[in-house]
Design a protein around this motif. Structure first.
Motif, PDB file in Angstrom:
ATOM      1  N   LYS A  98       0.821  -1.209   0.000  1.00 54.39           N
ATOM      2  CA  LYS A  98       0.000   0.000   0.000  1.00 54.39           C
ATOM      3  C   LYS A  98       0.859   1.266   0.000  1.00 54.39           C
ATOM      4  N   LEU A  99       1.947   1.248   0.779  1.00 55.00           N
ATOM      5  CA  LEU A  99       2.811   2.425   0.889  1.00 55.00           C
ATOM      6  C   LEU A  99       3.893   2.477  -0.181  1.00 55.00           C
ATOM      7  N   GLY A 100       3.987   1.410  -0.999  1.00 52.35           N
ATOM      8  CA  GLY A 100       5.027   1.376  -2.026  1.00 52.35           C
ATOM      9  C   GLY A 100       6.427   1.207  -1.452  1.00 52.35           C
ATOM     10  N   ILE A 101       6.524   0.516  -0.344  1.00 57.70           N
ATOM     11  CA  ILE A 101       7.817   0.261   0.292  1.00 57.70           C
ATOM     12  C   ILE A 101       8.273  -1.133  -0.132  1.00 57.70           C
ATOM     13  N   PRO A 102       9.407  -1.240  -0.830  1.00 64.69           N
ATOM     14  CA  PRO A 102       9.848  -2.565  -1.280  1.00 64.69           C
ATOM     15  C   PRO A 102      10.194  -3.467  -0.094  1.00 64.69           C
ATOM     16  N   LEU A 103       9.606  -4.647  -0.098  1.00 64.10           N
ATOM     17  CA  LEU A 103       9.803  -5.606   0.983  1.00 64.10           C
ATOM     18  C   LEU A 103       9.937  -6.989   0.373  1.00 64.10           C
ATOM     19  N   ASP A 104      11.124  -7.557   0.475  1.00 69.23           N
ATOM     20  CA  ASP A 104      11.359  -8.884  -0.083  1.00 69.23           C
ATOM     21  C   ASP A 104      10.821  -9.979   0.822  1.00 69.23           C
ATOM     22  N   ASP A 105      11.069  -9.840   2.128  1.00 73.10           N
ATOM     23  CA  ASP A 105      10.638 -10.882   3.055  1.00 73.10           C
ATOM     24  C   ASP A 105      10.452 -10.284   4.437  1.00 73.10           C
ATOM     25  N   VAL A 106       9.636 -10.936   5.229  1.00 74.01           N
ATOM     26  CA  VAL A 106       9.402 -10.536   6.611  1.00 74.01           C
ATOM     27  C   VAL A 106       9.364 -11.788   7.461  1.00 74.01           C
ATOM     28  N   SER A 107      10.024 -11.731   8.607  1.00 74.81           N
ATOM     29  CA  SER A 107       9.942 -12.814   9.581  1.00 74.81           C
ATOM     30  C   SER A 107       9.878 -12.175  10.964  1.00 74.81           C
ATOM     31  N   ALA A 108       9.415 -12.928  11.931  1.00 76.08           N
ATOM     32  CA  ALA A 108       9.260 -12.359  13.267  1.00 76.08           C
ATOM     33  C   ALA A 108       9.487 -13.430  14.319  1.00 76.08           C
ATOM     34  N   THR A 109       9.866 -12.964  15.482  1.00 73.65           N
ATOM     35  CA  THR A 109       9.949 -13.799  16.673  1.00 73.65           C
ATOM     36  C   THR A 109       9.122 -13.104  17.734  1.00 73.65           C
ATOM     37  N   ILE A 110       8.258 -13.861  18.375  1.00 70.27           N
ATOM     38  CA  ILE A 110       7.397 -13.290  19.408  1.00 70.27           C
ATOM     39  C   ILE A 110       7.528 -14.143  20.659  1.00 70.27           C
ATOM     40  N   GLU A 111       7.718 -13.460  21.774  1.00 71.39           N
ATOM     41  CA  GLU A 111       7.813 -14.130  23.070  1.00 71.39           C
ATOM     42  C   GLU A 111       6.792 -13.514  24.009  1.00 71.39           C
ATOM     43  N   GLY A 112       6.228 -14.340  24.863  1.00 71.52           N
ATOM     44  CA  GLY A 112       5.299 -13.848  25.873  1.00 71.52           C
ATOM     45  C   GLY A 112       5.620 -14.460  27.216  1.00 71.52           C
ATOM     46  N   ASP A 113       5.566 -13.639  28.256  1.00 68.55           N
ATOM     47  CA  ASP A 113       5.824 -14.097  29.626  1.00 68.55           C
ATOM     48  C   ASP A 113       4.496 -14.340  30.324  1.00 68.55           C
ATOM     49  N   LEU A 114       4.305 -15.547  30.810  1.00 68.28           N
ATOM     50  CA  LEU A 114       3.068 -15.910  31.481  1.00 68.28           C
ATOM     51  C   LEU A 114       3.404 -16.530  32.828  1.00 68.28           C
ATOM     52  N   ASP A 115       2.844 -15.992  33.874  1.00 63.68           N
ATOM     53  CA  ASP A 115       3.027 -16.497  35.233  1.00 63.68           C
ATOM     54  C   ASP A 115       1.850 -17.423  35.542  1.00 63.68           C
ATOM     55  N   VAL A 116       2.096 -18.731  35.651  1.00 65.48           N
ATOM     56  CA  VAL A 116       1.010 -19.696  35.816  1.00 65.48           C
ATOM     57  C   VAL A 116       0.274 -19.572  37.144  1.00 65.48           C
ATOM     58  N   ARG A 117       0.804 -18.786  38.083  1.00 62.07           N
ATOM     59  CA  ARG A 117       0.076 -18.593  39.348  1.00 62.07           C
ATOM     60  C   ARG A 117      -1.284 -17.955  39.098  1.00 62.07           C
ATOM     61  N   GLY A 118      -1.384 -17.118  38.068  1.00 65.08           N
ATOM     62  CA  GLY A 118      -2.669 -16.501  37.741  1.00 65.08           C
ATOM     63  C   GLY A 118      -3.665 -17.512  37.218  1.00 65.08           C
ATOM     64  N   PHE A 119      -3.222 -18.398  36.312  1.00 66.42           N
ATOM     65  CA  PHE A 119      -4.094 -19.427  35.739  1.00 66.42           C
ATOM     66  C   PHE A 119      -4.605 -20.375  36.821  1.00 66.42           C
ATOM     67  N   PHE A 120      -3.703 -20.814  37.697  1.00 68.80           N
ATOM     68  CA  PHE A 120      -4.076 -21.778  38.734  1.00 68.80           C
ATOM     69  C   PHE A 120      -4.781 -21.125  39.930  1.00 68.80           C
ATOM     70  N   GLY A 121      -4.841 -19.793  39.970  1.00 71.16           N
ATOM     71  CA  GLY A 121      -5.489 -19.110  41.089  1.00 71.16           C
ATOM     72  C   GLY A 121      -4.667 -19.123  42.362  1.00 71.16           C
ATOM     73  N   PHE A 122      -3.359 -19.309  42.245  1.00 69.23           N
ATOM     74  CA  PHE A 122      -2.503 -19.333  43.428  1.00 69.23           C
ATOM     75  C   PHE A 122      -2.265 -17.934  43.989  1.00 69.23           C
ATOM     76  N   ASP A 123      -2.378 -16.920  43.130  1.00 69.33           N
ATOM     77  CA  ASP A 123      -2.156 -15.542  43.556  1.00 69.33           C
ATOM     78  C   ASP A 123      -3.074 -14.651  42.720  1.00 69.33           C
ATOM     79  N   ASP A 124      -4.116 -14.136  43.349  1.00 64.79           N
ATOM     80  CA  ASP A 124      -5.093 -13.323  42.617  1.00 64.79           C
ATOM     81  C   ASP A 124      -4.523 -12.000  42.128  1.00 64.79           C
ATOM     82  N   ALA A 125      -3.355 -11.612  42.603  1.00 66.40           N
ATOM     83  CA  ALA A 125      -2.722 -10.379  42.131  1.00 66.40           C
ATOM     84  C   ALA A 125      -1.989 -10.590  40.805  1.00 66.40           C
ATOM     85  N   VAL A 126      -1.841 -11.858  40.391  1.00 64.74           N
ATOM     86  CA  VAL A 126      -1.148 -12.176  39.144  1.00 64.74           C
ATOM     87  C   VAL A 126      -2.189 -12.424  38.060  1.00 64.74           C
TER      88      VAL A 126
END
Length: 177
Positions: A98-126
């Protein structure tokens, strides 16, 4: 870059620009045509497996053994990160065209930090979801760093899944009748 790669990139960009133009023509006078409904359905399987139907596609979701699964498929948060990564790739390609910017290839790395205490209900502040998500995008092509920064800003503003991650989205839940 070889002439085959140039032709392939040009063809892709031409096709994306055609999609953009056709969509703009279709929704400009009738904004109701811009609304799309996406739906998934699913059922629980053995253990903590879920079998999901998304459009015409079947997906399996599982958890690693540490979370009660067999590790037979990605878990929900891995699918969420995969959704963000793939949406970034698509959005970079659309906006480069759309912007007319030449782009041959794109790749990405995505990381996410998840504290399982929230999922398990061990700490309601998480919180049960990601505390932080980091996206690193690698753009290949002949454009300047400044043009790729312009592209990044456009993608950050228009990527639907990034929007889901970064802005509150109203969600309702209810039990089926």
């Amino acid at each position: 870059m070889t002439s085959t790669e140039t032709t392939s990139t040009d063809t892709r960009d031409d096709a994306l620009r055609a999609v953009i133009a056709a969509t703009e023509a279709a929704v400009t006078d009738s904004p109701d045509r811009a609304l799309a409904l996406f739906r998934t359905t699913g059922t629980g399987g053995a253990g903590v497996v879920s079998d999901i139907r998304a459009g015409r596609h079947d997906l399996r979701v599982d958890e690693p053994p540490a979370l009660g699964g067999q590790g037979a498929a990605p878990n929900p948060v891995e699918y969420a990160l995969a959704a963000l990564l793939s949406c970034q790739v698509v959005t970079y390609r659309f906006w480069a065209a759309k912007l007319g910017i030449p782009l041959d290839d794109v790749s990405a790395t995505i990381e996410g930090d998840l504290d399982v205490r929230g999922f398990f209900g061990f700490d309601d502040a998480v919180r049960p979801g990601f505390g932080e998500v980091r996206v690193v995008v690698d753009l290949q092509g002949p454009a300047t760093r400044e043009r790729y920064e312009e592209l990044r800003a456009a993608v950050d503003e228009h990527c639907p899944v990034l929007d889901l991650f970064s802005r509150p989205t109203p969600v309702t839940t209810r039990l089926a009748d």
